[in-house]
Scaffold this motif. Structure first.
Motif, mmCIF file in Angstrom:
data_model
loop_
_atom_site.group_PDB
_atom_site.id
_atom_site.type_symbol
_atom_site.label_atom_id
_atom_site.label_comp_id
_atom_site.label_asym_id
_atom_site.label_seq_id
_atom_site.Cartn_x
_atom_site.Cartn_y
_atom_site.Cartn_z
ATOM 1 N N PHE A 80 35.052 -4.207 34.900
ATOM 2 C CA PHE A 80 34.689 -2.842 34.145
ATOM 3 C C PHE A 80 33.165 -2.702 34.315
ATOM 4 O O PHE A 80 32.311 -3.391 34.174
ATOM 5 C CB PHE A 80 34.829 -2.802 32.570
ATOM 6 N N LYS A 81 32.875 -1.545 35.000
ATOM 7 C CA LYS A 81 31.377 -1.134 35.176
ATOM 8 C C LYS A 81 30.702 -0.827 33.914
ATOM 9 O O LYS A 81 29.516 -1.023 34.005
ATOM 10 C CB LYS A 81 31.325 0.061 36.089
ATOM 11 N N ASN A 82 31.398 -0.197 33.135
ATOM 12 C CA ASN A 82 30.799 0.092 31.646
ATOM 13 C C ASN A 82 31.947 0.362 30.769
ATOM 14 O O ASN A 82 33.249 -0.066 30.882
ATOM 15 C CB ASN A 82 29.963 1.515 31.788
ATOM 16 N N GLU A 83 31.632 0.256 29.477
ATOM 17 C CA GLU A 83 32.341 0.267 28.340
ATOM 18 C C GLU A 83 33.685 1.623 28.385
ATOM 19 O O GLU A 83 34.675 1.170 27.627
ATOM 20 C CB GLU A 83 31.716 0.391 26.699
ATOM 21 N N GLN A 84 33.161 2.611 28.854
ATOM 22 C CA GLN A 84 34.101 3.648 28.957
ATOM 23 C C GLN A 84 35.178 3.519 29.851
ATOM 24 O O GLN A 84 36.310 4.071 29.818
ATOM 25 C CB GLN A 84 33.202 5.079 29.304
ATOM 26 N N ASP A 85 35.061 2.487 31.184
ATOM 27 C CA ASP A 85 36.045 2.112 31.839
ATOM 28 C C ASP A 85 37.377 1.473 31.175
ATOM 29 O O ASP A 85 38.093 1.079 31.604
ATOM 30 C CB ASP A 85 35.676 1.202 32.843
ATOM 31 N N ALA A 86 37.013 0.465 29.833
ATOM 32 C CA ALA A 86 37.994 -0.173 29.241
ATOM 33 C C ALA A 86 38.915 0.733 28.214
ATOM 34 O O ALA A 86 38.220 1.563 27.618
ATOM 35 C CB ALA A 86 37.336 -1.136 28.450
ATOM 36 N N HIS A 87 39.951 0.543 28.075
ATOM 37 C CA HIS A 87 40.842 1.485 27.479
ATOM 38 C C HIS A 87 41.957 0.445 26.502
ATOM 39 O O HIS A 87 42.456 -0.499 27.124
ATOM 40 C CB HIS A 87 41.838 2.244 27.953
ATOM 41 N N ASP A 88 42.041 0.713 25.395
ATOM 42 C CA ASP A 88 43.092 -0.160 24.530
ATOM 43 C C ASP A 88 44.354 0.668 24.603
ATOM 44 O O ASP A 88 44.494 1.853 24.103
ATOM 45 C CB ASP A 88 42.551 -0.143 22.931
ATOM 46 N N CYS A 89 45.192 -0.098 24.864
ATOM 47 C CA CYS A 89 46.712 0.269 24.971
ATOM 48 C C CYS A 89 47.009 0.400 23.447
ATOM 49 O O CYS A 89 47.117 -0.488 22.628
ATOM 50 C CB CYS A 89 47.915 -0.540 25.766
ATOM 51 N N PRO A 90 47.435 1.621 23.063
ATOM 52 C CA PRO A 90 47.821 1.634 21.622
ATOM 53 C C PRO A 90 49.350 1.089 21.233
ATOM 54 O O PRO A 90 49.468 0.843 20.412
ATOM 55 C CB PRO A 90 48.048 3.140 21.441
ATOM 56 N N VAL A 91 50.085 0.738 22.376
ATOM 57 C CA VAL A 91 51.411 -0.002 21.879
ATOM 58 C C VAL A 91 51.242 -1.325 21.998
ATOM 59 O O VAL A 91 51.550 -2.083 21.113
ATOM 60 C CB VAL A 91 52.356 0.574 23.151
ATOM 61 N N CYS A 92 50.575 -2.298 23.048
ATOM 62 C CA CYS A 92 50.406 -3.648 22.909
ATOM 63 C C CYS A 92 49.101 -4.177 22.531
ATOM 64 O O CYS A 92 48.772 -5.159 22.145
ATOM 65 C CB CYS A 92 50.792 -3.935 24.289
ATOM 66 N N GLY A 93 47.913 -3.229 22.827
ATOM 67 C CA GLY A 93 46.477 -3.601 22.311
ATOM 68 C C GLY A 93 45.801 -4.347 23.116
ATOM 69 O O GLY A 93 44.596 -4.622 23.007
ATOM 70 N N VAL A 94 46.369 -4.522 24.493
ATOM 71 C CA VAL A 94 45.560 -5.109 25.534
ATOM 72 C C VAL A 94 44.512 -4.247 26.054
ATOM 73 O O VAL A 94 44.581 -2.968 25.991
ATOM 74 C CB VAL A 94 46.406 -5.589 26.877
ATOM 75 N N VAL A 95 43.526 -4.787 26.571
ATOM 76 C CA VAL A 95 42.331 -3.795 27.208
ATOM 77 C C VAL A 95 42.618 -3.621 28.768
ATOM 78 O O VAL A 95 42.887 -4.609 29.387
ATOM 79 C CB VAL A 95 40.837 -4.416 26.928
ATOM 80 N N VAL A 96 42.654 -2.288 29.174
ATOM 81 C CA VAL A 96 43.222 -2.276 30.525
ATOM 82 C C VAL A 96 42.132 -1.194 31.139
ATOM 83 O O VAL A 96 41.399 -0.256 30.374
ATOM 84 C CB VAL A 96 44.494 -1.763 30.786
ATOM 85 N N CYS A 97 42.072 -1.007 32.414
ATOM 86 C CA CYS A 97 41.423 0.154 33.171
ATOM 87 C C CYS A 97 42.198 1.319 33.118
ATOM 88 O O CYS A 97 43.237 1.153 32.743
ATOM 89 C CB CYS A 97 41.159 -0.483 34.817
ATOM 90 N N SER A 98 41.510 2.186 33.667
ATOM 91 C CA SER A 98 42.301 3.423 33.669
ATOM 92 C C SER A 98 43.605 3.716 34.653
ATOM 93 O O SER A 98 44.301 4.402 34.321
ATOM 94 C CB SER A 98 41.173 4.807 34.028
ATOM 95 N N VAL A 99 43.392 3.045 35.339
ATOM 96 C CA VAL A 99 44.646 2.797 36.635
ATOM 97 C C VAL A 99 45.740 2.336 35.886
ATOM 98 O O VAL A 99 46.790 2.702 36.124
ATOM 99 C CB VAL A 99 44.070 1.998 37.911
ATOM 100 N N CYS A 100 45.575 1.114 35.141
ATOM 101 C CA CYS A 100 46.316 0.338 34.590
ATOM 102 C C CYS A 100 47.080 1.155 33.222
ATOM 103 O O CYS A 100 47.894 0.860 32.636
ATOM 104 C CB CYS A 100 46.165 -0.952 34.059
ATOM 105 N N CYS A 101 46.222 2.191 32.610
ATOM 106 C CA CYS A 101 46.704 2.861 31.488
ATOM 107 C C CYS A 101 47.010 4.379 31.874
ATOM 108 O O CYS A 101 46.358 5.302 31.733
ATOM 109 C CB CYS A 101 45.396 2.944 30.502
ATOM 110 N N CYS A 102 48.038 3.972 32.551
ATOM 111 C CA CYS A 102 48.486 5.387 33.380
ATOM 112 C C CYS A 102 49.869 6.080 32.893
ATOM 113 O O CYS A 102 50.018 7.297 33.193
ATOM 114 C CB CYS A 102 48.652 5.124 34.661
ATOM 115 N N LYS A 103 50.418 5.524 31.914
ATOM 116 C CA LYS A 103 51.840 5.896 31.514
ATOM 117 C C LYS A 103 51.549 6.692 30.356
ATOM 118 O O LYS A 103 50.407 6.606 29.688
ATOM 119 C CB LYS A 103 52.782 5.029 31.283
#
Length: 120
Positions: A80-103
């Protein structure tokens, strides 16, 4: 719990079976209460994230994730380049990038579309 909608006819409560041309009626679990699936976009999975046990587990997981402050995607290991690049998945809770948070899923309680990780 998620259900796959395919060819949903808005306002009819009918679904198109992915394996045939027959139509079927979807029945949501009774604990979901009244659910208006007419708001769900076509060909989108549906989810109910309002389960108290799920909320408690995800709350604990998010707290642990916040304390550990992951520096990379937990799916593809992109840094992650900054905190905005990190996303919490609302289903499983893992922290992922915008590419992996695509569904996207339709959340029945809020009647909104949520971004979830590709794994979920």
């Amino acid at each position: 719990r998620r259900h796959r909608l395919s060819g949903y006819e808005v306002g009819t409560g009918l679904l198109k079976d992915e394996d045939s041309d027959d139509k079927a009626t979807i029945e949501t679990p009774a604990e979901w209460g009244e659910v208006d699936l007419s708001l769900c976009p076509p060909d989108m999975s549906i989810a109910n994230l309002n389960d108290p046990e799920l909320k408690k587990a995800l709350g604990y997981l998010r707290e642990m994730m916040a304390m550990s402050r992951p520096q990379e995607c937990m799916r593809c290991t992109t840094v992650f380049k900054n905190e905005q690049d990190a996303h919490d998945c609302p289903v499983c809770g893992v922290v992922v990038c915008s590419v992996c948070c695509c569904k996207r899923v339709f959340e029945v309680t809020t009647a909104g579309v949520l971004r979830i990780c590709a794994h979920c």
